[in-house]
Design a protein around this motif. Structure first.
Motif, PDB file in Angstrom:
ATOM      1  N   LEU B 125       0.828  -1.203   0.000  1.00 49.53           N
ATOM      2  CA  LEU B 125       0.000   0.000   0.000  1.00 49.53           C
ATOM      3  C   LEU B 125       0.870   1.264   0.000  1.00 49.53           C
ATOM      4  O   LEU B 125       0.547   2.258  -0.650  1.00 49.53           O
ATOM      5  N   ALA B 126       1.982   1.199   0.724  1.00 46.54           N
ATOM      6  CA  ALA B 126       2.880   2.355   0.750  1.00 46.54           C
ATOM      7  C   ALA B 126       3.459   2.618  -0.632  1.00 46.54           C
ATOM      8  O   ALA B 126       3.571   3.768  -1.077  1.00 46.54           O
ATOM      9  N   ALA B 127       3.809   1.534  -1.326  1.00 44.08           N
ATOM     10  CA  ALA B 127       4.362   1.687  -2.674  1.00 44.08           C
ATOM     11  C   ALA B 127       3.316   2.308  -3.605  1.00 44.08           C
ATOM     12  O   ALA B 127       3.630   3.157  -4.435  1.00 44.08           O
ATOM     13  N   GLU B 128       2.073   1.895  -3.437  1.00 47.19           N
ATOM     14  CA  GLU B 128       1.007   2.486  -4.258  1.00 47.19           C
ATOM     15  C   GLU B 128       0.891   3.974  -3.962  1.00 47.19           C
ATOM     16  O   GLU B 128       0.707   4.801  -4.860  1.00 47.19           O
ATOM     17  N   SER B 129       0.976   4.282  -2.671  1.00 49.08           N
ATOM     18  CA  SER B 129       0.821   5.677  -2.265  1.00 49.08           C
ATOM     19  C   SER B 129       1.898   6.559  -2.905  1.00 49.08           C
ATOM     20  O   SER B 129       1.621   7.660  -3.384  1.00 49.08           O
ATOM     21  N   VAL B 130       3.105   6.057  -2.942  1.00 48.84           N
ATOM     22  CA  VAL B 130       4.178   6.877  -3.513  1.00 48.84           C
ATOM     23  C   VAL B 130       4.062   6.960  -5.030  1.00 48.84           C
ATOM     24  O   VAL B 130       4.364   7.985  -5.642  1.00 48.84           O
ATOM     25  N   ARG B 131       3.598   5.924  -5.639  1.00 49.61           N
ATOM     26  CA  ARG B 131       3.397   5.993  -7.098  1.00 49.61           C
ATOM     27  C   ARG B 131       2.378   7.076  -7.425  1.00 49.61           C
ATOM     28  O   ARG B 131       2.517   7.793  -8.415  1.00 49.61           O
ATOM     29  N   LEU B 132       1.387   7.202  -6.582  1.00 51.13           N
ATOM     30  CA  LEU B 132       0.403   8.273  -6.796  1.00 51.13           C
ATOM     31  C   LEU B 132       1.056   9.636  -6.628  1.00 51.13           C
ATOM     32  O   LEU B 132       0.798  10.568  -7.391  1.00 51.13           O
ATOM     33  N   THR B 133       1.898   9.731  -5.614  1.00 54.21           N
ATOM     34  CA  THR B 133       2.564  11.001  -5.361  1.00 54.21           C
ATOM     35  C   THR B 133       3.422  11.404  -6.557  1.00 54.21           C
ATOM     36  O   THR B 133       3.540  12.578  -6.887  1.00 54.21           O
ATOM     37  N   LEU B 134       3.998  10.407  -7.200  1.00 55.83           N
ATOM     38  CA  LEU B 134       4.906  10.692  -8.308  1.00 55.83           C
ATOM     39  C   LEU B 134       4.177  10.906  -9.635  1.00 55.83           C
ATOM     40  O   LEU B 134       4.790  11.311 -10.606  1.00 55.83           O
ATOM     41  N   ALA B 135       2.912  10.602  -9.677  1.00 56.85           N
ATOM     42  CA  ALA B 135       2.145  10.828 -10.913  1.00 56.85           C
ATOM     43  C   ALA B 135       1.624  12.258 -10.881  1.00 56.85           C
ATOM     44  O   ALA B 135       0.904  12.633  -9.958  1.00 56.85           O
ATOM     45  N   PHE B 136       1.978  13.042 -11.864  1.00 48.12           N
ATOM     46  CA  PHE B 136       1.624  14.460 -11.794  1.00 48.12           C
ATOM     47  C   PHE B 136       0.341  14.803 -12.536  1.00 48.12           C
ATOM     48  O   PHE B 136      -0.355  15.714 -12.165  1.00 48.12           O
ATOM     49  N   SER B 137       0.053  14.071 -13.605  1.00 46.57           N
ATOM     50  CA  SER B 137      -1.155  14.426 -14.364  1.00 46.57           C
ATOM     51  C   SER B 137      -2.371  13.696 -13.794  1.00 46.57           C
ATOM     52  O   SER B 137      -2.248  12.624 -13.189  1.00 46.57           O
TER      53      SER B 137
END
Lengths: 180, 313
Positions: B125-137
């Motif tokens: 879940l943490a990895a998912e959270s950071v992937r969201l943070t890194l997605a800008f559009s």
């Protein structure tokens, strides 16, 4: 609309004043919408709280695109209701819980209020789903026509026409005498 | 403007005026030519509004406000969605970015297929959270939410097979959050089209099947239809009774129409159909103890996906 957009931005930044304002402006009507949909005070109270907790969890992902905030809020409430009804199996008749009827401490008045609500509720069941939804959103949720339009995904003209047909239908059913 | 539209506008104006405190008589006086037709409608509306004026108990209002305020104080800072490590956003981001960078053969790689009952699940879940943070559009975020929702359904199905009700319920909550977030990201600007906000009647009772026909038909939907580049996708509404639905009822035909299409709409549409199918398959073989939780998951998936698809159309 600009005011609402600014309010939501502040709420997204966890501004307690903005969050409180959004809460206060919508709490009663969301509760009313839910309790009249499910007819159970205890469940409605719990569900209303869940709606606002869900708002807190999800507001950061809310994107302002000119739509009234209320349409998003009612979507959350609607999902809670659907989930609840699914669990209860919505084909079952839900007895009207009269504990949410405020009779001002007067049992006679409370009984009259319950009858009033029951009469409208029974009559409304004869309407189509869309007509029922317009009645719920306009008269229980106290949404404006523009807000109902967004919440139901229909044009303002279509909602006005639906509102007309719903009230006319309700009147005909009430005039004919409602039968449970 | 047709006479009927004209009257609809007048009725609505009068309803608003009555809400603002004007009398019905004052409104009738403003439109004497429509008074005969307006009066009974305004009286019915007034009676309905009065009957439905239910208010929450003061004690409940107080308790709920306190709970809301407490929850608001405990909420993580903005920009954080879903899983939270309980740290400040910058630290969370940094830590999880490092986790993601190390994902090749490390913990995150191992956690990628973990399930809600696994100790590694929080890493996933943490990895998912950071992937969201890194997605800008917005589109990038929506695609990620679609992928996470897909994963949630997989988890629900696997947990249901093991009879793990609590895990199914928690995964369903996450699915709901992620579909709701995706819906927020894909919501069209004003003048959007249909939504699904029409189920549930008064006091939980639908218009009874076989009951007398409705007194009047609904109005037609909005007169303008947005241009779409993809064929419309219809997901047959999931029945609400606690009966499993045969998998064949799912409208697979529309999937064929989308085979050659790309884009988020096609992806989400395929996913919605596949995932509903998977959930129904799971329902058919699930232990009795998880059936209710699975039905709730189906409801969440059906409503959530449908709203996103409508938004994208």
């Amino acid at each position: 609309m600009q005011e609402e957009e600014a309010l939501i931005r502040r709420a997204q930044e966890r501004d307690p004043v903005a969050l409180t304002q959004l809460y206060e402006e919508n709490f009663d009507r969301i509760y009313r919408y839910i309790v009249l949909k499910i007819g159970d005070r205890t469940e409605a109270e719990d569900m209303t709280q869940q709606v606002f907790l869900k708002v807190l969890q999800s507001i950061s992902s809310y994107k302002w695109k000119g739509m009234p905030f209320s349409s998003w809020l009612y979507r959350i409430a609607h999902n809670q209701i659907v989930d609840y009804l699914r669990k209860k199996s919505r084909r079952a008749t839900v007895p009207l819980d009269d504990s949410f009827v405020d009779g001002g401490g007067n049992p006679t008045h409370q009984a009259e209020r319950k009858l009033q609500i029951e009469e409208i509720a029974i009559a409304a069941r004869k309407l189509t789903k869309a007509q029922q939804e317009v009645i719920s959103l306009r008269f229980a949720g106290e949404l404006s026509i523009a807000e109902v339009s967004q919440a139901m995904g229909k044009s303002i003209g279509a909602v006005k026409a639906l509102q007309h047909s719903a009230i006319a239908a309700l009147r005909r059913v009430l005039a004919a005498g409602v039968e449970p | 403007m047709s006479k009927m539209k004209d009257f609809d506008n007048i009725l609505d104006e009068c309803l608003e005026r009555v809400v603002r405190g004007e009398t019905i008589a004052a409104c009738l006086a403003a439109y004497p030519e429509h008074a005969k037709e307006l009066e009974p409608l305004l009286q019915t509306a007034s009676q309905t509004r009065g009957a439905l004026a239910v208010t929450p108990r003061p004690e409940f209002r107080q308790t709920a406000a306190a709970r809301f305020a407490a929850a608001a104080r405990e909420m993580p800072a903005p920009e954080k969605r879903g899983f939270s490590l309980g740290l400040r956003p910058a630290w969370t981001t940094l830590i999880v970015v490092l986790i993601v960078l190390l994902a090749g053969g490390g913990t995150v790689g191992a956690a990628a297929n973990s399930l809600p009952d696994s100790p590694l699940y929080s890493v996933k879940l943490a990895a998912e959270s950071v992937r969201l943070t890194l997605a800008f559009s917005d589109e990038g975020k929506a695609e990620l939410y679609a992928s996470f929702a897909d994963e949630r359904v997989n988890e629900i199905v696997r947990m249901a097979a093991g009879g793990k009700v609590a895990e199914v319920e928690r995964a369903t909550e996450r699915l709901d959050d992620q579909l709701l977030a995706m819906s927020g990201l894909t919501a069209p600007a004003k003048d959007s089209q249909a939504s699904t906000l029409e189920s549930g009647g008064f006091f939980g009772v639908e218009s009874a099947p076989g009951a007398s026909p409705p007194p009047e038909t609904d109005t037609p939907p909005a007169t303008t239809t947005p241009a779409t580049t993809l064929p419309p996708v219809t997901i047959t509404q999931v029945p609400l009774a606690a009966e499993p639905r045969a998998p064949s009822v799912l409208d697979r035909a529309n999937l064929t129409d989308l085979e050659d299409e790309g884009g988020l709409l096609a992806t989400v549409s395929r996913q919605a159909l596949d995932n509903l199918q998977d959930l129904y398959d799971a329902l058919a073989s699930a232990p009795e103890s998880v059936r209710e939780a699975l039905l709730a998951a189906i409801a969440v998936a059906d409503n959530g996906y449908l709203q996103v698809i409508i938004n994208l159309e």
